[in-house]
Design a protein around this motif. Sequence first.
Motif, mmCIF file in Angstrom:
data_model
loop_
_atom_site.group_PDB
_atom_site.id
_atom_site.type_symbol
_atom_site.label_atom_id
_atom_site.label_comp_id
_atom_site.label_asym_id
_atom_site.label_seq_id
_atom_site.Cartn_x
_atom_site.Cartn_y
_atom_site.Cartn_z
ATOM 1 N N ASP A 79 0.851 -1.178 0.000
ATOM 2 C CA ASP A 79 0.000 0.000 0.000
ATOM 3 C C ASP A 79 0.890 1.233 0.000
ATOM 4 N N PHE A 80 0.278 2.398 -0.198
ATOM 5 C CA PHE A 80 1.066 3.616 -0.359
ATOM 6 C C PHE A 80 1.925 3.933 0.855
ATOM 7 N N ASP A 81 1.462 3.574 2.060
ATOM 8 C CA ASP A 81 2.234 3.914 3.256
ATOM 9 C C ASP A 81 3.477 3.046 3.414
ATOM 10 N N LYS A 82 3.587 1.987 2.599
ATOM 11 C CA LYS A 82 4.766 1.122 2.646
ATOM 12 C C LYS A 82 5.464 1.051 1.284
ATOM 13 N N ALA A 83 5.149 2.004 0.401
ATOM 14 C CA ALA A 83 5.741 2.006 -0.936
ATOM 15 C C ALA A 83 7.252 2.213 -0.866
ATOM 16 N N LYS A 84 7.948 1.674 -1.858
ATOM 17 C CA LYS A 84 9.403 1.815 -1.941
ATOM 18 C C LYS A 84 9.792 2.039 -3.389
ATOM 19 N N CYS A 85 10.914 2.730 -3.593
ATOM 20 C CA CYS A 85 11.432 2.924 -4.942
ATOM 21 C C CYS A 85 12.948 3.014 -4.874
ATOM 22 N N ASN A 86 13.581 2.918 -6.032
ATOM 23 C CA ASN A 86 15.025 3.112 -6.137
ATOM 24 C C ASN A 86 15.299 4.608 -6.070
ATOM 25 N N GLU A 87 15.824 5.057 -4.948
ATOM 26 C CA GLU A 87 15.980 6.505 -4.746
ATOM 27 C C GLU A 87 17.190 7.068 -5.476
ATOM 28 N N ASP A 88 17.899 6.226 -6.234
ATOM 29 C CA ASP A 88 18.875 6.751 -7.192
ATOM 30 C C ASP A 88 18.171 7.335 -8.416
ATOM 31 N N MET A 89 16.923 6.933 -8.604
ATOM 32 C CA MET A 89 16.147 7.371 -9.768
ATOM 33 C C MET A 89 14.966 8.254 -9.390
ATOM 34 N N TRP A 90 14.354 7.958 -8.289
ATOM 35 C CA TRP A 90 13.094 8.588 -7.904
ATOM 36 C C TRP A 90 13.171 9.129 -6.482
ATOM 37 N N THR A 91 12.326 10.090 -6.181
ATOM 38 C CA THR A 91 12.101 10.544 -4.819
ATOM 39 C C THR A 91 10.782 9.952 -4.345
ATOM 40 N N LEU A 92 10.788 9.286 -3.192
ATOM 41 C CA LEU A 92 9.567 8.730 -2.625
ATOM 42 C C LEU A 92 8.810 9.856 -1.925
ATOM 43 N N THR A 93 7.604 10.157 -2.388
ATOM 44 C CA THR A 93 6.844 11.269 -1.817
ATOM 45 C C THR A 93 6.192 10.849 -0.500
ATOM 46 N N ASP A 94 5.708 11.821 0.241
ATOM 47 C CA ASP A 94 5.061 11.553 1.529
ATOM 48 C C ASP A 94 3.815 10.693 1.376
ATOM 49 N N LEU A 95 3.194 10.752 0.188
ATOM 50 C CA LEU A 95 1.978 9.973 -0.056
ATOM 51 C C LEU A 95 2.259 8.594 -0.655
ATOM 52 N N GLY A 96 3.527 8.277 -0.877
ATOM 53 C CA GLY A 96 3.870 6.967 -1.418
ATOM 54 C C GLY A 96 3.986 6.926 -2.930
ATOM 55 N N GLY A 97 4.124 8.083 -3.568
ATOM 56 C CA GLY A 97 4.340 8.141 -5.005
ATOM 57 C C GLY A 97 5.820 8.179 -5.341
ATOM 58 N N PHE A 98 6.131 7.989 -6.620
ATOM 59 C CA PHE A 98 7.511 8.053 -7.108
ATOM 60 C C PHE A 98 7.634 9.284 -8.001
ATOM 61 N N LEU A 99 8.466 10.227 -7.614
ATOM 62 C CA LEU A 99 8.695 11.451 -8.383
ATOM 63 C C LEU A 99 10.088 11.390 -8.991
ATOM 64 N N ILE A 100 10.190 11.503 -10.326
ATOM 65 C CA ILE A 100 11.481 11.374 -10.986
ATOM 66 C C ILE A 100 12.443 12.458 -10.494
ATOM 67 N N ARG A 101 13.678 12.084 -10.236
ATOM 68 C CA ARG A 101 14.671 13.053 -9.786
ATOM 69 C C ARG A 101 15.038 14.014 -10.910
ATOM 70 N N ASP A 102 15.439 15.203 -10.525
ATOM 71 C CA ASP A 102 15.783 16.224 -11.521
ATOM 72 C C ASP A 102 16.963 15.809 -12.384
ATOM 73 N N ASP A 103 17.842 14.952 -11.843
ATOM 74 C CA ASP A 103 19.030 14.536 -12.595
ATOM 75 C C ASP A 103 18.850 13.206 -13.310
#
Length: 263
Positions: A68-92
Amino acid sequence: MITISGVQRPIDTTSWSPAEIKIYEQKKNSTVTYDYETVQQLRFEMTLRAAIVAEAIALSQSGLRFADFDKAKCNEDMWTLTDLGGFLIRDDRSPAAGIRDIFANGDKYATECATAAVIAVYQGVLDSIRETDFNRLFAGLLLYDWHTNKNLRLSVHTDIEESYPGDLLYFNNPDFSPDTPVWRGENVIKIGDDLYYGHPFGIAPSQTIINGLNNNRRPGSSQTAYLTETVTQPGYVYLSQYASNRRSFISARIGLRYFISPV
């Protein structure tokens, strides 16, 4: 029935992949008329539909975990994990690189069914249009539930009988348990006749998905989950203007295993 600018005409499909031809034949044999302005628009839709199917199968094999969104995970070399559990692409990082990383490093990611379905659609679009256009159209990409980029141009209609491979569908669980609200329903991608990709079910027939949802109903409930009439699809006509030198896919099922190869 398929028409081009209102006229039925023969379409040369000899260079099309088997997956594209199958979808084309299904739409051609429908009692509903599907009119395209050009053959190129028709071909692009078949290409993108086949790509979405292929990528849904690939995502099911990627190691992507369910959460669920409260336990979401992503590769933070690529994405920023938002407070709501979304994946936001990094600027770089580019959106294209970020999407591809999910398929390459699925075990570093965890999300729920809607986001997973949308990921497969984005990868299908990336397969079908120029990468420079993909990165421009989807700059600042956020993967979170149904909060999709406007350039994906998702549209919805309600006629499940006129759904085809590559469409996004929904199984509703009207009497879901309040203890497990994540199982209120399941977003899926249609793969073929009574075959769907749904996270975390993988590639499964409707009854498997319904049974899984029914196992998460209120105690004593007898109201079954069911496939709804809702059909969602990307903006094929809009996206066709960015079509790349295409790549076709063949997906094949042997027993319980799926194989994908470009042709």
